[in-house]
Design a protein around this motif. Sequence first.
Motif, short mmCIF file in Angstrom:
data_model
loop_
_atom_site.label_atom_id
_atom_site.label_comp_id
_atom_site.label_asym_id
_atom_site.label_seq_id
_atom_site.Cartn_x
_atom_site.Cartn_y
_atom_site.Cartn_z
N MET A 1 0.84 -1.18 0.00
CA MET A 1 0.00 0.00 0.00
C MET A 1 0.89 1.25 0.00
SD MET A 1 -3.05 0.79 2.62
CE MET A 1 -3.29 2.43 3.14
N LYS A 2 0.58 2.16 -0.91
CA LYS A 2 1.37 3.38 -1.03
C LYS A 2 0.88 4.42 -0.03
CE LYS A 2 3.00 6.57 -4.50
NZ LYS A 2 2.90 7.04 -5.85
N LYS A 3 1.83 5.10 0.60
CA LYS A 3 1.48 6.12 1.58
C LYS A 3 1.09 7.41 0.86
CE LYS A 3 4.07 4.56 5.51
NZ LYS A 3 4.90 4.96 6.63
N ASN A 4 0.19 8.15 1.48
CA ASN A 4 -0.27 9.42 0.93
C ASN A 4 0.45 10.58 1.59
OD1 ASN A 4 -2.14 8.36 -0.84
ND2 ASN A 4 -3.77 8.36 0.67
N GLY A 5 1.77 10.55 1.60
CA GLY A 5 2.52 11.62 2.23
C GLY A 5 2.63 12.84 1.33
N PHE A 6 3.18 13.88 1.87
CA PHE A 6 3.47 15.10 1.12
C PHE A 6 4.86 15.57 1.51
CE2 PHE A 6 2.52 19.78 0.33
CZ PHE A 6 2.61 19.66 -1.04
N PRO A 7 5.90 14.83 1.04
CA PRO A 7 7.27 15.12 1.45
C PRO A 7 7.80 16.42 0.85
CG PRO A 7 7.27 13.43 -0.22
CD PRO A 7 5.83 13.70 0.12
N LYS A 8 8.89 16.89 1.37
CA LYS A 8 9.51 18.14 0.94
C LYS A 8 9.81 18.14 -0.56
CE LYS A 8 11.82 22.04 1.43
NZ LYS A 8 11.13 23.30 1.34
N CYS A 9 10.18 16.97 -1.11
CA CYS A 9 10.52 16.91 -2.53
C CYS A 9 9.31 17.20 -3.43
CB CYS A 9 11.14 15.56 -2.89
SG CYS A 9 10.03 14.17 -2.66
N GLU A 10 8.11 17.15 -2.88
CA GLU A 10 6.90 17.47 -3.64
C GLU A 10 6.47 18.93 -3.49
OE1 GLU A 10 3.60 14.84 -3.09
OE2 GLU A 10 4.82 13.06 -3.43
N HIS A 11 7.18 19.70 -2.69
CA HIS A 11 6.87 21.12 -2.52
C HIS A 11 7.55 21.91 -3.63
CE1 HIS A 11 5.62 21.00 1.92
NE2 HIS A 11 5.71 19.75 1.50
N LEU A 12 6.81 22.79 -4.28
CA LEU A 12 7.37 23.63 -5.33
C LEU A 12 8.00 24.85 -4.67
CD1 LEU A 12 7.79 24.22 -8.31
CD2 LEU A 12 5.50 25.19 -8.38
N CYS A 13 9.33 24.89 -4.62
CA CYS A 13 10.06 25.95 -3.92
C CYS A 13 10.94 26.77 -4.86
CB CYS A 13 10.93 25.36 -2.82
SG CYS A 13 10.00 24.46 -1.59
N SER A 14 11.30 26.22 -6.00
CA SER A 14 12.24 26.87 -6.91
C SER A 14 11.61 28.11 -7.55
CB SER A 14 12.66 25.89 -8.01
OG SER A 14 13.32 26.56 -9.04
N HIS A 15 12.27 29.27 -7.38
CA HIS A 15 11.77 30.50 -7.95
C HIS A 15 11.72 30.41 -9.47
CE1 HIS A 15 11.60 32.74 -4.24
NE2 HIS A 15 12.81 32.28 -3.91
N LEU A 16 12.68 29.73 -10.07
CA LEU A 16 12.71 29.58 -11.52
C LEU A 16 11.51 28.79 -12.02
CD1 LEU A 16 14.35 30.03 -14.13
CD2 LEU A 16 15.48 27.86 -13.67
N LEU A 17 11.19 27.68 -11.34
CA LEU A 17 10.04 26.87 -11.74
C LEU A 17 8.72 27.60 -11.51
CD1 LEU A 17 11.05 23.32 -10.45
CD2 LEU A 17 11.05 24.15 -12.80
N ILE A 18 8.66 28.38 -10.45
CA ILE A 18 7.44 29.16 -10.16
C ILE A 18 7.24 30.23 -11.23
CG2 ILE A 18 6.34 30.75 -8.54
CD1 ILE A 18 7.75 29.13 -6.29
N GLU A 19 8.31 30.92 -11.60
CA GLU A 19 8.22 31.93 -12.66
C GLU A 19 7.80 31.30 -13.97
OE1 GLU A 19 11.74 34.28 -13.10
OE2 GLU A 19 11.71 34.91 -11.00
N ARG A 20 8.37 30.15 -14.29
CA ARG A 20 8.05 29.44 -15.52
C ARG A 20 6.58 29.01 -15.53
NH1 ARG A 20 12.29 25.02 -16.47
NH2 ARG A 20 13.73 26.75 -16.28
N LEU A 21 6.07 28.61 -14.37
CA LEU A 21 4.68 28.17 -14.25
C LEU A 21 3.70 29.30 -14.57
CD1 LEU A 21 2.63 25.97 -13.35
CD2 LEU A 21 2.96 26.79 -11.02
N PHE A 22 4.03 30.52 -14.15
CA PHE A 22 3.12 31.65 -14.33
C PHE A 22 3.41 32.50 -15.55
CE2 PHE A 22 2.56 30.65 -9.82
CZ PHE A 22 1.17 30.57 -9.78
#
Length: 122
Positions: A1-22
Amino acid sequence: MKKNGFPKCEHLCSHLLIERLFEPGEGKSLQAYPLRMVFRESDSTQVLISVPKRLFHNAVDRNRVKRQIREAYRTNKQLLTSSKPLSVAFLWLDNKHYPTSVITKKVCNLLQRGSEILAQQS
């Protein structure tokens, strides 16, 4: 059974990726009031949750809404992870509190619609 966690690696923190997203023309947007979801294909699935200070002046209120969205995403992320990896931003649009059940339905709705859009593009 797979856990439904929300680890740090799934947090969008990179300013570059955020800028690219918007950037105009880059991210796609869906809305299920009081939430808006902006997403685009990426190397790995990462999520950003934003509740503006202008809507909730008290940090306690902002944190409550973010906690509700985070929990709704965490328990329903399997709706999205079956598709391509994405960068996703959930943006809060209203200045009122909603019950967790309503927020969960809205997040599920957005995740399903986002998966359908990606499936049509393939």
